[in-house]
Motif scaffolding. Sequence first.
Motif, PDB file in Angstrom:
ATOM      1  N   ASP A   1       0.832  -1.193   0.000  1.00 29.05           N
ATOM      2  CA  ASP A   1       0.000   0.000   0.000  1.00 29.05           C
ATOM      3  C   ASP A   1       0.875   1.255   0.000  1.00 29.05           C
ATOM      4  O   ASP A   1       1.340   1.701   1.048  1.00 29.05           O
ATOM      5  CB  ASP A   1      -0.922  -0.035   1.223  1.00 29.05           C
ATOM      6  CG  ASP A   1      -1.972   1.055   1.227  1.00 29.05           C
ATOM      7  OD1 ASP A   1      -1.805   2.056   0.501  1.00 29.05           O
ATOM      8  OD2 ASP A   1      -2.959   0.907   1.971  1.00 29.05           O
ATOM      9  N   ASP A   2       1.097   1.834  -1.168  1.00 30.80           N
ATOM     10  CA  ASP A   2       1.946   3.028  -1.291  1.00 30.80           C
ATOM     11  C   ASP A   2       1.361   4.221  -0.531  1.00 30.80           C
ATOM     12  O   ASP A   2       2.103   5.038   0.014  1.00 30.80           O
ATOM     13  CB  ASP A   2       2.145   3.397  -2.757  1.00 30.80           C
ATOM     14  CG  ASP A   2       2.991   2.383  -3.498  1.00 30.80           C
ATOM     15  OD1 ASP A   2       3.801   1.692  -2.849  1.00 30.80           O
ATOM     16  OD2 ASP A   2       2.843   2.287  -4.736  1.00 30.80           O
ATOM     17  N   GLU A   3       0.037   4.335  -0.495  1.00 28.52           N
ATOM     18  CA  GLU A   3      -0.595   5.446   0.222  1.00 28.52           C
ATOM     19  C   GLU A   3      -0.333   5.341   1.726  1.00 28.52           C
ATOM     20  O   GLU A   3      -0.109   6.348   2.395  1.00 28.52           O
ATOM     21  CB  GLU A   3      -2.098   5.474  -0.049  1.00 28.52           C
ATOM     22  CG  GLU A   3      -2.431   5.854  -1.473  1.00 28.52           C
ATOM     23  CD  GLU A   3      -3.929   5.838  -1.733  1.00 28.52           C
ATOM     24  OE1 GLU A   3      -4.715   5.966  -0.760  1.00 28.52           O
ATOM     25  OE2 GLU A   3      -4.315   5.698  -2.897  1.00 28.52           O
TER      26      GLU A   3
ATOM     27  N   VAL B   1       2.315   3.934   3.150  1.00 28.52           N
ATOM     28  CA  VAL B   1       3.720   4.296   3.363  1.00 28.52           C
ATOM     29  C   VAL B   1       3.874   5.812   3.336  1.00 28.52           C
ATOM     30  O   VAL B   1       4.564   6.391   4.181  1.00 28.52           O
ATOM     31  CB  VAL B   1       4.628   3.634   2.305  1.00 28.52           C
ATOM     32  CG1 VAL B   1       6.056   4.154   2.415  1.00 28.52           C
ATOM     33  CG2 VAL B   1       4.591   2.132   2.444  1.00 28.52           C
ATOM     34  N   GLU B   2       3.222   6.476   2.411  1.00 33.10           N
ATOM     35  CA  GLU B   2       3.308   7.934   2.337  1.00 33.10           C
ATOM     36  C   GLU B   2       2.693   8.572   3.586  1.00 33.10           C
ATOM     37  O   GLU B   2       3.227   9.559   4.107  1.00 33.10           O
ATOM     38  CB  GLU B   2       2.615   8.451   1.079  1.00 33.10           C
ATOM     39  CG  GLU B   2       2.869   9.909   0.796  1.00 33.10           C
ATOM     40  CD  GLU B   2       4.350  10.267   0.702  1.00 33.10           C
ATOM     41  OE1 GLU B   2       4.719  11.368   1.159  1.00 33.10           O
ATOM     42  OE2 GLU B   2       5.139   9.465   0.181  1.00 33.10           O
ATOM     43  N   LEU B   3       1.598   8.010   4.084  1.00 33.62           N
ATOM     44  CA  LEU B   3       0.985   8.504   5.315  1.00 33.62           C
ATOM     45  C   LEU B   3       1.949   8.379   6.485  1.00 33.62           C
ATOM     46  O   LEU B   3       2.098   9.306   7.288  1.00 33.62           O
ATOM     47  CB  LEU B   3      -0.307   7.726   5.603  1.00 33.62           C
ATOM     48  CG  LEU B   3      -1.074   8.104   6.853  1.00 33.62           C
ATOM     49  CD1 LEU B   3      -1.655   9.501   6.706  1.00 33.62           C
ATOM     50  CD2 LEU B   3      -2.177   7.102   7.114  1.00 33.62           C
TER      51      LEU B   3
ATOM     52  N   ARG C   1       5.244   8.277   6.282  1.00 29.71           N
ATOM     53  CA  ARG C   1       6.352   9.218   6.056  1.00 29.71           C
ATOM     54  C   ARG C   1       5.966  10.639   6.451  1.00 29.71           C
ATOM     55  O   ARG C   1       6.777  11.391   6.968  1.00 29.71           O
ATOM     56  CB  ARG C   1       6.784   9.191   4.595  1.00 29.71           C
ATOM     57  CG  ARG C   1       7.469   7.896   4.210  1.00 29.71           C
ATOM     58  CD  ARG C   1       7.860   7.887   2.770  1.00 29.71           C
ATOM     59  NE  ARG C   1       8.974   8.808   2.566  1.00 29.71           N
ATOM     60  CZ  ARG C   1       9.488   9.107   1.382  1.00 29.71           C
ATOM     61  NH1 ARG C   1       8.993   8.574   0.294  1.00 29.71           N
ATOM     62  NH2 ARG C   1      10.492   9.924   1.276  1.00 29.71           N
ATOM     63  N   GLN C   2       4.718  11.015   6.218  1.00 26.87           N
ATOM     64  CA  GLN C   2       4.263  12.372   6.525  1.00 26.87           C
ATOM     65  C   GLN C   2       3.987  12.573   8.005  1.00 26.87           C
ATOM     66  O   GLN C   2       4.113  13.683   8.508  1.00 26.87           O
ATOM     67  CB  GLN C   2       2.996  12.691   5.728  1.00 26.87           C
ATOM     68  CG  GLN C   2       3.222  12.809   4.253  1.00 26.87           C
ATOM     69  CD  GLN C   2       1.929  12.982   3.474  1.00 26.87           C
ATOM     70  OE1 GLN C   2       0.841  13.025   4.046  1.00 26.87           O
ATOM     71  NE2 GLN C   2       2.044  13.072   2.167  1.00 26.87           N
ATOM     72  N   ASN C   3       3.596  11.508   8.715  1.00 26.65           N
ATOM     73  CA  ASN C   3       3.126  11.664  10.081  1.00 26.65           C
ATOM     74  C   ASN C   3       4.085  11.196  11.157  1.00 26.65           C
ATOM     75  O   ASN C   3       3.890  11.514  12.320  1.00 26.65           O
ATOM     76  CB  ASN C   3       1.788  10.926  10.259  1.00 26.65           C
ATOM     77  CG  ASN C   3       0.685  11.629   9.520  1.00 26.65           C
ATOM     78  OD1 ASN C   3       0.250  12.692   9.921  1.00 26.65           O
ATOM     79  ND2 ASN C   3       0.257  11.049   8.420  1.00 26.65           N
TER      80      ASN C   3
ATOM     81  N   TYR D   1      13.307   4.855   5.002  1.00 25.16           N
ATOM     82  CA  TYR D   1      12.353   4.005   4.303  1.00 25.16           C
ATOM     83  C   TYR D   1      13.028   3.391   3.080  1.00 25.16           C
ATOM     84  O   TYR D   1      13.775   4.073   2.378  1.00 25.16           O
ATOM     85  CB  TYR D   1      11.138   4.824   3.850  1.00 25.16           C
ATOM     86  CG  TYR D   1      10.385   5.440   5.003  1.00 25.16           C
ATOM     87  CD1 TYR D   1       9.341   4.753   5.592  1.00 25.16           C
ATOM     88  CD2 TYR D   1      10.731   6.695   5.505  1.00 25.16           C
ATOM     89  CE1 TYR D   1       8.641   5.302   6.652  1.00 25.16           C
ATOM     90  CE2 TYR D   1      10.041   7.240   6.563  1.00 25.16           C
ATOM     91  CZ  TYR D   1       8.996   6.546   7.135  1.00 25.16           C
ATOM     92  OH  TYR D   1       8.321   7.081   8.180  1.00 25.16           O
TER      93      TYR D   1
ATOM     94  N   GLU E   1      12.383   0.690  -0.386  1.00 28.37           N
ATOM     95  CA  GLU E   1      11.423   0.051  -1.279  1.00 28.37           C
ATOM     96  C   GLU E   1      12.099  -1.175  -1.886  1.00 28.37           C
ATOM     97  O   GLU E   1      13.254  -1.108  -2.304  1.00 28.37           O
ATOM     98  CB  GLU E   1      11.030   1.032  -2.381  1.00 28.37           C
ATOM     99  CG  GLU E   1      10.076   0.479  -3.393  1.00 28.37           C
ATOM    100  CD  GLU E   1       9.698   1.512  -4.431  1.00 28.37           C
ATOM    101  OE1 GLU E   1       8.498   1.682  -4.654  1.00 28.37           O
ATOM    102  OE2 GLU E   1      10.601   2.152  -5.012  1.00 28.37           O
TER     103      GLU E   1
ATOM    104  N   LEU F   1      14.276   5.303  -0.116  1.00 32.06           N
ATOM    105  CA  LEU F   1      13.381   6.391  -0.502  1.00 32.06           C
ATOM    106  C   LEU F   1      13.873   7.678   0.127  1.00 32.06           C
ATOM    107  O   LEU F   1      14.231   7.709   1.294  1.00 32.06           O
ATOM    108  CB  LEU F   1      11.946   6.099  -0.064  1.00 32.06           C
ATOM    109  CG  LEU F   1      11.304   4.848  -0.643  1.00 32.06           C
ATOM    110  CD1 LEU F   1       9.925   4.649  -0.038  1.00 32.06           C
ATOM    111  CD2 LEU F   1      11.205   4.934  -2.140  1.00 32.06           C
TER     112      LEU F   1
END
Length: 64
Positions: free
Chosen positions: A24-26, A28-30, A32-34, A43, A45, A63
């Motif tokens: 789930d790329d979304e 992982v991005e969540l 990274r942001q939080n 991180y 990949e 990443l």
Amino acid sequence: MLILSSFSNRMDESSFQLIIITHDDEFVELLRQNIQVGGSAVYYEVKREPNAEGKYVSVISKLV
């Protein structure tokens, strides 16, 4: 987010490690942001790619 609050008390410990395997790329991005860990969060990949012989190999990239 429950997972973030569950680990927030332990994240300041120098020995804390969290390994998550996901497609789930979304998500992982969540993360990274939080998650802010004093700049020490890293991180990676992992992808499968065919090599010159046609066999699949794992390619690991950091990443940024």
